[in-house]
Design an enzyme around this catalytic site. Sequence first.
Site, PDB file in Angstrom:
ATOM      1  N   ASP A 102       0.840  -1.201   0.000  1.00  0.00           N
ATOM      2  CA  ASP A 102       0.000   0.000   0.000  1.00  0.00           C
ATOM      3  C   ASP A 102       0.875   1.251   0.000  1.00  0.00           C
ATOM      4  O   ASP A 102       2.035   1.200   0.431  1.00  0.00           O
ATOM      5  CB  ASP A 102      -0.887   0.026   1.253  1.00  0.00           C
TER       6      ASP A 102
HETATM    7  N1  URA Z   1      -1.264  -5.917   3.892  1.00  0.00           N
HETATM    8  C1  URA Z   1      -1.740  -4.658   3.929  1.00  0.00           C
HETATM    9  O1  URA Z   1      -2.767  -4.381   4.506  1.00  0.00           O
HETATM   10  N2  URA Z   1      -1.055  -3.719   3.256  1.00  0.00           N
HETATM   11  C2  URA Z   1       0.117  -3.945   2.601  1.00  0.00           C
HETATM   12  O2  URA Z   1       0.707  -3.031   2.040  1.00  0.00           O
HETATM   13  C3  URA Z   1       0.601  -5.262   2.595  1.00  0.00           C
HETATM   14  C4  URA Z   1      -0.109  -6.242   3.254  1.00  0.00           C
END
Ligand code: URA
Length: 238
Positions: A102
């Site tokens: 993310d």
């Molecule tokens: N899980 C999440 O919620 N975000 C990420 O970036 C990776 C795994």
Amino acid sequence: MRLDKFLVEMETGTRSQVKQYIKKGMVTVNDIPAKSPDMKIDENQDIIKYNNRQLTYSRYKYFLLNKPAGYVSATRDNVHPTVIDLLKGELTRDLFPVGRLDIDTEGLLIITNDGALSHRLLSPAHHIPKTYYAEIDGYVTSDVVDLFKKGVNIGDEDLTLPAELHIIKADKDMGKSSVELTITEGRFHQVKRMFQSVNMTVTFLRRISMGSLNIDESLPVGSYRVLSDIELQRLQNC
Ligand code: URA
């Protein structure tokens, strides 16, 4: 391979530009100025220099990036800078991130142009473990550890696969915890949604390993380096 094709692949310039460079004597093959763009070279053996700088050919490139927050895991984006933008000075034309973190997640991200390796590491069939360090708004107890081990409902058709949760610190009074969580899937926002399912919020997330590869603690956030041969071999055998 033709010399002009090699020079274009190395992003020295367009085909017509590299023809000019050759004409001007700016390109040498084994220290002899090249005469013709269609000259055949052995890209793995010959020493090709442009402007006295050696161009080293390798079909596949592998980088370990310590992703900072604020960058999207994509090759292009109209709004935000991408993780590829962080590889300044590299030939980035065909590079892409292996999977997504993310925008606000930090940590280990492999950047490559090797589609086969990427597919292997991301394939749901392979269950490659990914470990995250997370800071949580909430008091994480052994009940959550047990729950995550069994699998939780995060709103998808299936429960999550068994995940390993290790509590580093949990402060009941403050209602805050820090944990490491290992999952073997790659569902959208998976870690955040797993904690949401127990009414907790992830306030900070960093990936610290993927398969056999660990984050390099000496690599500052936002920096990258080439994977070592041994790291690559281990990943290929994951
Ligand atoms: N899980 C999440 O919620 N975000 C990420 O970036 C990776 C795994």
